[in-house]
Motif scaffolding. Structure first.
Motif, PDB file in Angstrom:
ATOM      1  N   GLU A   1      33.996  41.852  42.665  1.00 51.95           N
ATOM      2  CA  GLU A   1      34.238  40.186  44.154  1.00 51.95           C
ATOM      3  C   GLU A   1      33.011  40.564  44.573  1.00 51.95           C
ATOM      4  OE1 GLU A   1      36.653  39.216  45.288  1.00 51.95           O
ATOM      5  OE2 GLU A   1      37.902  39.621  43.121  1.00 51.95           O
TER       6      GLU A   1
ATOM      7  N   VAL B   1      34.071  30.620  37.693  1.00 58.27           N
ATOM      8  CA  VAL B   1      33.392  32.565  37.598  1.00 58.27           C
ATOM      9  C   VAL B   1      34.270  33.153  38.749  1.00 58.27           C
ATOM     10  CG1 VAL B   1      31.650  33.829  38.491  1.00 58.27           C
ATOM     11  CG2 VAL B   1      31.013  32.166  37.269  1.00 58.27           C
ATOM     12  N   VAL B   2      34.735  32.034  39.597  1.00 67.05           N
ATOM     13  CA  VAL B   2      35.245  32.203  41.240  1.00 67.05           C
ATOM     14  C   VAL B   2      36.653  32.522  40.635  1.00 67.05           C
ATOM     15  CG1 VAL B   2      35.669  32.104  43.513  1.00 67.05           C
ATOM     16  CG2 VAL B   2      33.716  31.620  42.735  1.00 67.05           C
ATOM     17  N   THR B   3      37.583  32.250  39.823  1.00 67.42           N
ATOM     18  CA  THR B   3      39.207  31.961  39.364  1.00 67.42           C
ATOM     19  C   THR B   3      39.350  33.286  39.922  1.00 67.42           C
ATOM     20  OG1 THR B   3      38.343  32.167  37.396  1.00 67.42           O
ATOM     21  CG2 THR B   3      39.358  29.900  38.348  1.00 67.42           C
ATOM     22  N   LYS B   4      41.157  33.731  39.979  1.00 69.51           N
ATOM     23  CA  LYS B   4      41.236  34.942  40.178  1.00 69.51           C
ATOM     24  C   LYS B   4      41.070  35.670  38.843  1.00 69.51           C
ATOM     25  CE  LYS B   4      44.671  33.480  44.259  1.00 69.51           C
ATOM     26  NZ  LYS B   4      44.140  34.592  45.077  1.00 69.51           N
TER      27      LYS B   4
ATOM     28  N   SER C   1      39.058  36.052  36.764  1.00 69.09           N
ATOM     29  CA  SER C   1      37.509  35.920  36.135  1.00 69.09           C
ATOM     30  C   SER C   1      37.790  37.574  36.202  1.00 69.09           C
ATOM     31  CB  SER C   1      37.353  35.667  37.120  1.00 69.09           C
ATOM     32  OG  SER C   1      35.919  35.400  36.798  1.00 69.09           O
TER      33      SER C   1
ATOM     34  N   GLU D   1      38.969  30.375  46.681  1.00 69.58           N
ATOM     35  CA  GLU D   1      39.669  31.786  44.702  1.00 69.58           C
ATOM     36  C   GLU D   1      40.238  31.115  44.571  1.00 69.58           C
ATOM     37  OE1 GLU D   1      40.159  36.051  42.757  1.00 69.58           O
ATOM     38  OE2 GLU D   1      39.970  35.605  45.060  1.00 69.58           O
TER      39      GLU D   1
ATOM     40  N   TYR E   1      30.436  39.391  43.431  1.00 73.74           N
ATOM     41  CA  TYR E   1      29.733  38.221  42.376  1.00 73.74           C
ATOM     42  C   TYR E   1      31.198  37.056  43.163  1.00 73.74           C
ATOM     43  CZ  TYR E   1      27.260  36.217  39.122  1.00 73.74           C
ATOM     44  OH  TYR E   1      26.860  35.238  37.510  1.00 73.74           O
ATOM     45  N   LYS E   2      31.229  37.269  42.998  1.00 79.49           N
ATOM     46  CA  LYS E   2      32.560  35.666  43.691  1.00 79.49           C
ATOM     47  C   LYS E   2      31.979  35.639  45.063  1.00 79.49           C
ATOM     48  CE  LYS E   2      36.750  36.811  40.292  1.00 79.49           C
ATOM     49  NZ  LYS E   2      38.250  37.198  40.550  1.00 79.49           N
ATOM     50  N   LYS E   3      31.725  36.513  46.251  1.00 76.87           N
ATOM     51  CA  LYS E   3      31.499  36.517  47.252  1.00 76.87           C
ATOM     52  C   LYS E   3      30.372  35.383  47.298  1.00 76.87           C
ATOM     53  CE  LYS E   3      34.575  40.220  49.351  1.00 76.87           C
ATOM     54  NZ  LYS E   3      34.173  41.414  49.643  1.00 76.87           N
TER      55      LYS E   3
END
Length: 327
Positions: free
Chosen positions: A219, A210-213, A215, A302, A221-223
């Motif tokens: 942002e 989910v946190v890959t570049k 994806s 990430e 959600y990634k954080k």
């Protein structure tokens, strides 16, 4: 860092063969989870291009959307990728046909049994890999013609069963003769090596991808995942029979309070209606459903899919040795 350490860190593992890599025609036994609203063609293609198996998550999307996703993924990679079908979807029948029409060679399934589609898929040469949360379902899937199963422990994000990965995987391995892929609570080479020790022939990972570049999730959600601690996930819906793991926020707080008070299924459903899209697409990580596994606490950066997969296989090879070959 010494020159030897730098060389070791930068080396590229170019092969890691197991029954899963042979079955799917991939370089590494790492499968990206078919996460609804997250697993679209950019991510799936990037994972496959990096040597794993990317999956497009059909979720409850109509067949035309899935068809377009498949065609876009083919523009980005010539390597194998698959589609995950949520069998409770009202479009499942149509999506099952699209799999065949578009020449997809791998399908994973969840939320039901794929038995009604098995003949059609097998005749088209599709490899069928159901996600299971129990030994009984794994044995049933093997009898119905599944090529492998994903044994997913309760540590995983999203819809979950009760058994942990540690206890589920070896029991499924002992119960079936087809390859077993471990899922739930895996984020680094230690987790992959542990899965191999339990008898798995590959792993499926969701939260870390989910946190890959590549994806496309919001942002915010990634954080949330990067900032998560080991204690930051919650399971809602146990009383309804549909438990879901997500990172704690205002939505999970209200849900769990209402669940404790004995709210009806309909009242609880209203709280989560459209919640995943709200978090993934709109970035509302307070009122949306930020689905993630318990392993989120280990995801701290990430990376590109290529960087992540190479990191994973280097770590795995360092631990168990003899499985990789270097350039």
């Amino acid at each position: 860092m010494s020159p030897a350490a730098v060389k070791k860190e930068k080396r590229k593992v170019v092969s890691m063969k197991t029954k899963v890599t042979e079955l799917l025609g991939i370089e590494y036994p790492i499968i990206q989870g078919g996460m609804a609203w997250v697993a679209e063609y950019h991510l799936a293609a990037a994972v496959s291009q990096a040597g794993g198996l990317g999956l497009i998550g059909a979720a409850s999307a109509p067949a035309d959307w899935v068809r377009e996703q498949i065609r876009e993924a083919k523009k980005l990679t010539e390597k194998p990728f698959g589609v995950n079908i949520m069998l409770m979807s009202p479009y499942a029948d149509d999506v099952a046909k699209v799999i065949v029409e578009e020449g997809v060679k791998v399908v994973t399934t969840g939320a039901g049994s794929p038995e009604k589609y098995m003949k059609m898929w097998k005749e088209a040469g599709v490899k069928v890999i159901p996600v299971v949360a129990s030994v009984a379902l794994a044995k049933r899937m093997e009898r119905s013609g599944a090529d492998a199963v994903v044994a997913e422990g309760t540590e995983a994000g999203g819809h979950i069963g009760e058994n942990t990965t540690m206890v589920l995987v070896p029991q499924v391995v002992d119960a079936v003769n087809i390859p077993v892929i471990a899922a739930g609570g895996i984020a680094d080479g230690r987790g992959i090596a542990a899965a191999f020790m339990l008898g798995a022939q590959g792993v499926q990972m969701g939260t870390h991808f989910v946190v890959t570049k590549e994806s496309q999730v919001h942002e915010n959600y990634k954080k949330c995942i990067i900032k998560a601690r080991d204690i930051d996930s919650r399971v809602t819906g146990r009383t309804t029979g549909h438990p879901v793991r997500a990172l704690r926020n205002q939505m999970t707080k209200v849900y769990l309070e209402k669940e404790k008070e004995g709210a009806t299924f309909e009242e609880l459903e209203l709280l989560t209606l459209g919640g995943l899209r709200k978090a993934v697409v709109e970035g509302d990580v307070q009122n949306g459903s930020v689905m993630a596994g318990q392993i989120a606490g280990m995801v701290k950066e990430e990376l590109t899919c290529q960087e992540l997969i190479q990191k994973l296989v280097r770590e795995t090879d360092d631990l168990i040795g003899g499985k990789g070959f270097y350039e």
